[in-house]
Enzyme design. Sequence first.
Site, PDB file in Angstrom:
ATOM      1  N   LYS A 220     -72.433  -4.569  -0.198  1.00  0.00           N
ATOM      2  CA  LYS A 220     -71.654  -5.038  -1.316  1.00  0.00           C
ATOM      3  C   LYS A 220     -70.095  -4.916  -1.102  1.00  0.00           C
ATOM      4  CE  LYS A 220     -70.760  -3.273  -5.956  1.00  0.00           C
ATOM      5  NZ  LYS A 220     -71.022  -2.622  -7.431  1.00  0.00           N
ATOM      6  N   ASP A 225     -63.324  -2.427  -8.528  1.00  0.00           N
ATOM      7  CA  ASP A 225     -64.080  -2.879  -9.520  1.00  0.00           C
ATOM      8  C   ASP A 225     -63.535  -2.191 -10.660  1.00  0.00           C
ATOM      9  OD1 ASP A 225     -66.072  -3.538 -11.393  1.00  0.00           O
ATOM     10  OD2 ASP A 225     -67.759  -2.095 -10.373  1.00  0.00           O
ATOM     11  N   LYS A 232     -64.197  -0.987 -17.598  1.00  0.00           N
ATOM     12  CA  LYS A 232     -65.149   0.581 -17.528  1.00  0.00           C
ATOM     13  C   LYS A 232     -64.671   1.442 -18.503  1.00  0.00           C
ATOM     14  CE  LYS A 232     -66.220   0.305 -12.687  1.00  0.00           C
ATOM     15  NZ  LYS A 232     -67.906   0.404 -12.997  1.00  0.00           N
ATOM     16  N   ASP A 244     -65.886   0.609  -4.216  1.00  0.00           N
ATOM     17  CA  ASP A 244     -66.927  -0.213  -4.535  1.00  0.00           C
ATOM     18  C   ASP A 244     -67.355  -1.169  -3.224  1.00  0.00           C
ATOM     19  OD1 ASP A 244     -68.900  -0.697  -6.285  1.00  0.00           O
ATOM     20  OD2 ASP A 244     -67.932  -2.004  -7.434  1.00  0.00           O
ATOM     21  N   ASP A 303     -69.616  -5.707 -15.818  1.00  0.00           N
ATOM     22  CA  ASP A 303     -69.522  -4.460 -14.832  1.00  0.00           C
ATOM     23  C   ASP A 303     -70.690  -4.554 -13.929  1.00  0.00           C
ATOM     24  OD1 ASP A 303     -68.098  -2.272 -13.662  1.00  0.00           O
ATOM     25  OD2 ASP A 303     -68.533  -1.100 -15.285  1.00  0.00           O
ATOM     26  N   GLU A 305     -71.676  -6.369 -11.767  1.00  0.00           N
ATOM     27  CA  GLU A 305     -71.204  -7.555 -10.795  1.00  0.00           C
ATOM     28  C   GLU A 305     -71.872  -7.432  -9.479  1.00  0.00           C
ATOM     29  OE1 GLU A 305     -69.720  -4.699 -11.054  1.00  0.00           O
ATOM     30  OE2 GLU A 305     -69.152  -4.256  -8.900  1.00  0.00           O
ATOM     31  N   ARG A 307     -74.655  -6.813  -8.296  1.00  0.00           N
ATOM     32  CA  ARG A 307     -75.958  -7.736  -8.193  1.00  0.00           C
ATOM     33  C   ARG A 307     -75.715  -9.121  -7.999  1.00  0.00           C
ATOM     34  NH1 ARG A 307     -78.499  -4.820 -13.422  1.00  0.00           N
ATOM     35  NH2 ARG A 307     -76.651  -3.393 -12.621  1.00  0.00           N
TER      36      ARG A 307
HETATM   37  N1  BES Z   1     -69.596  -0.117  -9.031  1.00  0.00           N
HETATM   38  C1  BES Z   1     -70.217   0.431  -9.981  1.00  0.00           C
HETATM   39  C2  BES Z   1     -71.253   1.424  -9.826  1.00  0.00           C
HETATM   40  C3  BES Z   1     -70.827   2.861  -9.148  1.00  0.00           C
HETATM   41  C4  BES Z   1     -70.824   3.682 -10.286  1.00  0.00           C
HETATM   42  C5  BES Z   1     -70.474   3.024  -8.055  1.00  0.00           C
HETATM   43  C6  BES Z   1     -70.247   5.097  -9.958  1.00  0.00           C
HETATM   44  C7  BES Z   1     -69.886   4.156  -7.554  1.00  0.00           C
HETATM   45  C8  BES Z   1     -69.823   5.116  -8.355  1.00  0.00           C
HETATM   46  C9  BES Z   1     -71.156  -0.880 -10.617  1.00  0.00           C
HETATM   47  O1  BES Z   1     -70.615  -1.996 -10.481  1.00  0.00           O
HETATM   48  C10 BES Z   1     -71.490  -0.441 -12.154  1.00  0.00           C
HETATM   49  O2  BES Z   1     -70.145  -0.652 -13.038  1.00  0.00           O
HETATM   50  N2  BES Z   1     -72.494  -0.548 -12.682  1.00  0.00           N
HETATM   51  C11 BES Z   1     -73.039  -0.520 -14.014  1.00  0.00           C
HETATM   52  C12 BES Z   1     -74.151  -1.273 -14.353  1.00  0.00           C
HETATM   53  C13 BES Z   1     -74.375  -1.397 -15.870  1.00  0.00           C
HETATM   54  C14 BES Z   1     -73.005  -1.968 -16.367  1.00  0.00           C
HETATM   55  C15 BES Z   1     -75.511  -2.094 -16.095  1.00  0.00           C
HETATM   56  C16 BES Z   1     -73.232   1.006 -14.199  1.00  0.00           C
HETATM   57  O3  BES Z   1     -74.067   1.619 -13.484  1.00  0.00           O
HETATM   58  O4  BES Z   1     -72.892   1.650 -15.160  1.00  0.00           O
HETATM   59 ZN    ZN Z   2     -69.374  -2.323  -8.737  1.00  0.00          ZN
HETATM   60 ZN    ZN Z   3     -69.174  -2.853 -11.974  1.00  0.00          ZN
END
Ligand code: BES
Ligand code: ZN
Ligand code: ZN
Length: 461
Positions: A220, A225, A232, A244, A303, A305, A307
Site C-alpha cells: 500500500k 492519508d 480523519k 501510510d 478514508d 482508501e 483497499r
Molecule cells: N491509513 C489508515 C489506517 C491506519 C490507522 C494506519 C492507524 C496507521 C495507523 C486507513 O486508510 C484508514 O483510515 N482506515 C480506516 C478505515 C475505516 C474508515 C473503515 C480506519 O481504520 O479507521
Molecule cells: Zn490509509
Molecule cells: Zn484512510
Amino acid sequence: MNFQITLHEYAEDKKINWYLNSEHSVMCLIPFSYPSTEAKSLEADSDLMRREGAKIHSFLITLNKAYHKTRKFKTIYINYSDDSEYKNTRLLDSFLEGFELANYQFINRKSDPKDNLFKLETSFSDKLSSASVMGTFIARDLVNEPLSHLNAEKLSTLLEKLSKDSGFTLEVFHEEKIKKLKMGGLLSVNKGSIAKPTFNILTYKSKNSKEINPIVLVGKGVMYDTGGLSLKPTLNSMDMMKCDMGGAAAVIGVISALASAKADCYVVGLIPAVENRPGGDAYVPGDVVTMMSGKTVEVLNTDAEGRLILADALHYAKQYNPELVIDLATLTGSALRAVGKYGIVAMENYKNNFFNKISENMRSLVSVGDIVGERVVVQPFWDDYGQELESDVADIKNLGGSEAGHITAGKFLEHFVDYPWIHLDIAGAAFFKQDYLYHKKGGTGIGVRLLVAWIATHRLS
Ligand code: BES
Ligand code: ZN
Ligand code: ZN
C-alpha cells in the site's frame, strides 16, 4: 575511541547477563542452553539476543552522552571470547542485528545533520541478515520522509536509482497508462490531489532461478492519508499519516535486500502510489467506482482508501500466475487496536479456512516471524464477515460494520484475488512514537526482515 563487546557462554543462569568488563569493554554472558541447535529454542533465543544487542547499544549511547567529546566511543567490535566453546554464528548475527537496527537515525531533513551513530567493525556471517538490515533502513527512510519530500512521482524517481544500485528491474506506469488500464480504485483515491499517481513494478529474478510463478508482493503506497473528504476525525491522528506507505516501503526494502544479496528467487513487487486528500475533484462518499477488475464499489468512507488501490494491484497481479501473493498495508486502525504495536495481523484465502486451519505458507510465515521478531497473528476469516460489504447500489461497498474492521477490510480485498493469497495488516507496527527495543521512533521497516527470511527459506523447503 574503540569499544569491545565480548560474548561468552555461561552455565549458571537462564537469562542473558552483561557487565562492564573494563572502561572499554562489556562482557555479555549467554546461557549455555542458547546455542543449542534444537529448533524449539530458535525463536525465543534469536529475539532475546537481538533485544540484548539493542540494550547494550542504548547503554553505549548513554555513556557517550556523559563522556567528553575526546573520549566518546565511535568504533564497536563484537566478538565471541577466545575461550568460548560454541561461537554460534546465528546468535552473534542476532545480536549484531539488534545492535545495528538500534543504530539508525533519520537526519536527512536536518540543516546541520550530526551523525551520532556507531561504526560497527564486525560483519554478519549470513549475508541475508545484513541485507535485510539494509532493506529495513531503506524502508524506514522511505516512511520517515514526509510528503513534502516524497510523493508518488518522487518515489518512482527514487526507485529508478535504487533499482540500479540493488539490481532489480523497474517499470513505472504514469497517469496516462494507469487510465488506459482503467485502475479505477487508484485513480479515484488520487482525484483530490494535484500530484499524480504512479504504479510501480519491481522485478527480481536471480540468474539461476527456474521459477515460472513468482511470489508477488503488493505494498500500500498512500504517500499521505488525510482521510479525503471523510477527513480523519480523531485529534492528532493525521500527524503520523506519512506512514501510510509503510507497506510499499517494506516491499521496496525486501526486493532491494534480496537483489543485493543475489538471493535465489523470483519476486515481483507491485506498488500503487497515491495521496488521499480532499480537493475540488476529490471522490465523495456515495460515489460508485468501477475497479480495474470491472467490479463496482460504493464508496461510503473516503478514508477506507487503501483497499481501493490494493484491489487494483491485486487484480493486476493475476497476469503473473503467481505462486503466492502477499500484500502489506497500513490498512486499518482496527488492526492496531487488535494487537497494538507488538505484531502484524494476517488473513488468507486458504480454502480450509475454518479457524486454526492455516496453509503451510502461513504456518511458516508465523514461525519465521517469531524468529525475526516480526510476529504474525492469524485472524479468523469466516465468510460471515464478508456479508457486511453488501451494497444497495453497487457490487460491494468499501465499508463494513463497526467491529473487526481489519477483517472486513481483508474480506474486501478477497474479492480481487483468484490465487493463493496472504494479507498482512501492519498498521500497528509500522510507525512508533517512541523508541522500542531495536526500533527507533518513526518508521520501523516492519515486514522487511520477515519476508526476506521467509522468501529465502521458502525456496529451500
Ligand atoms: N491509513 C489508515 C489506517 C491506519 C490507522 C494506519 C492507524 C496507521 C495507523 C486507513 O486508510 C484508514 O483510515 N482506515 C480506516 C478505515 C475505516 C474508515 C473503515 C480506519 O481504520 O479507521
Ligand atoms: Zn490509509
Ligand atoms: Zn484512510
